[in-house]
Design an enzyme around this catalytic site. Structure first.
Site, mmCIF file in Angstrom:
data_model
loop_
_atom_site.group_PDB
_atom_site.id
_atom_site.type_symbol
_atom_site.label_atom_id
_atom_site.label_comp_id
_atom_site.label_asym_id
_atom_site.label_seq_id
_atom_site.Cartn_x
_atom_site.Cartn_y
_atom_site.Cartn_z
ATOM 1 N N CYS A 1 3.574 -4.635 6.484
ATOM 2 C CA CYS A 1 3.159 -4.402 5.101
ATOM 3 C C CYS A 1 4.336 -3.991 4.231
ATOM 4 O O CYS A 1 5.430 -3.688 4.724
ATOM 5 C CB CYS A 1 2.093 -3.311 5.053
ATOM 6 S SG CYS A 1 0.534 -3.804 5.835
ATOM 7 N N HIS B 1 0.829 -1.209 0.000
ATOM 8 C CA HIS B 1 0.000 0.000 0.000
ATOM 9 C C HIS B 1 0.862 1.257 0.000
ATOM 10 O O HIS B 1 2.077 1.214 0.273
ATOM 11 C CB HIS B 1 -0.961 -0.001 1.197
ATOM 12 C CG HIS B 1 -0.294 0.084 2.532
ATOM 13 N ND1 HIS B 1 0.136 1.267 3.097
ATOM 14 C CD2 HIS B 1 0.003 -0.883 3.439
ATOM 15 C CE1 HIS B 1 0.668 1.039 4.291
ATOM 16 N NE2 HIS B 1 0.599 -0.268 4.525
#
Length: 411
Positions: free
Chosen positions: A349, A331
């Site tokens: 992430c 992301h």
């Protein structure tokens, strides 16, 4: 209602074989000349050659069988046949579409109707050109009250990444000793042809992947013929289903913790290298092979239920691509741009700039593979679509049928 276990038709018997032809003997008159040629002779011999060389018998369903599952297939044995055909008609004389399978049985294109009488005729022809036939008339069972719904994660017309597994789910757990019957009714055909196999990840879910990633722009057709199929404990399959999809280009993302870079390739050619930041030591990213599970241009990450207060936050996120059920995503992270390419600061992430995240989001599809390597934690199988995190040798162990390498794969 038939509830007996094993094989696709619960009642077995041998139907009669109808042999065409009969003995034919004809005497001729004597000639009016002398010698041995004057003696009587026989035309047509003994008549044995009039019988068809081939023979055939239907083994299931038995003649006059009742309560036959609507999933039944026609099984038969033949001898000395060079060609065998199967024809199935309902009571009105309408022909049922179907085809012979690789194991020599005949399978209807769709499940048969409930509480309906059918007649199967199998014709075997030998190299003498004479046909032998066998028939069996049977009646299917009434519609069962206990049914298992079968569904596909993918639908017709979707374009997916080359790492996308085919996912079939059942509304009820399939007992282990019924899974082989279910798997026999699940076929995959791809163009170009590629070898693959089904793998049971749980009693309610089975997935299919090829031995290697799908080739770019592959057309895939899969069929699940489980309507009326016995599934244990008095349950039967509720429906058949078919799905046609295709893959896009071969897009692959490789993340190297050592260099803090993601390399993106399309059809074997590098199209971009992206600086990234992975999970810090207390919340490391997982190393392994994953695929993109879902994509959200805008979402909110809420970790307020995390037992560690330091890991609790609510944050607006752009261009999120899920990799694991545990919450690992690719992301945009504008707050960590200064760290990207240098150090790991995320909660597990793959962080990148908004510009790079938007670009990547516009390139990818669900099912595109992502390989992360060199982190402190290994990816746990089952934490996402981890079909590619297993070797081929491991994957085939999840099949309910013995694995036999295909000489000429049809999928």
């Amino acid at each position: 209602m038939a509830t007996s276990r094993r094989r696709l038709s619960p009642v077995r018997a041998v139907a009669s074989v109808l042999l065409a032809g009969a003995l034919a003997v004809t005497a001729t008159a004597c000639s009016n000349t002398g010698g041995e040629e004057n003696g009587p002779s026989w035309q047509g011999g003994t008549g044995a050659e009039q019988r068809p060389k081939a023979s055939v018998s239907i083994t299931s369903p038995a003649a006059d069988a009742k309560d036959v599952p609507a999933s039944t297939e026609i099984t038969f044995t033949s001898k000395d046949a060079v060609e065998t055909t199967v024809e199935v008609k309902d009571a009105s004389g309408k022909t049922v579409k179907g085809q012979l399978t690789a194991d020599g049985t005949w399978l209807p294109e769709r499940q048969l109707a409930y509480n309906t009488t059918y007649t199967a005729t199998v014709t075997a022809t030998g190299d003498d050109g004479k046909p032998a036939t066998a028939t069996s008339t049977f009646t299917t069972m009434a519609k069962p009250s206990k049914q298992v719904r079968v569904s596909s994660f993918l639908g017709d017309g979707q374009v997916v990444g080359v790492g996308m597994p085919l996912i079939i789910r059942f509304s009820r757990a399939i007992p282990k000793d019924y899974r082989d019957d279910v798997q026999r009714r699940m076929t995959v055909t791809s163009t170009p042809a590629q070898e693959g196999i089904w793998h049971w990840v749980s009693p309610t879910e089975v997935r299919y992947r090829p031995k290697m990633y799908w080739k770019a722009n592959t057309k895939i057709f899969y069929k699940v013929q489980t309507g009326g199929l016995p599934m244990g404990d008095g349950y039967y399959g509720r429906n058949d289903l078919t799905v046609e999809i295709k893959t896009g280009s071969a897009l692959l993302m490789t993340v190297d913790n050592k260099t803090k870079q993601m390399t993106v390739t399309r059809d074997g050619r590098v199209i971009r290298t992206i600086p990234i930041s992975l999970g810090k030591k207390s919340t490391p990213s997982s190393s392994g092979t994953m695929v993109v599970i879902e994509k959200k241009a805008k979402t909110v990450f809420n970790t307020m239920d995390d037992p560690n207060p330091e890991n609790r936050y609510i944050t607006d996120i752009e261009y999120a691509q899920r990799l694991t059920w545990g919450g690992e995503f690719i992301h945009a992270a504008p707050w960590s741009v200064a760290d990207q390419g240098r150090r790991n600061v995320s909660h597990g992430c793959v962080n990148m700039s908004t510009e790079n995240a938007k670009w990547l989001f516009n390139q990818t599809r669900v099912g595109d593979p992502v390989v992360i390597k060199g982190t402190e934690r290994k990816l746990q199988n089952g934490n996402g679509w981890t079909d590619w995190n297993m070797s081929w040798e491991e994957y085939v162990k999840g099949s309910a049928l013995p694995y036999e390498p295909a000489e000429t794969p049809n999928a």
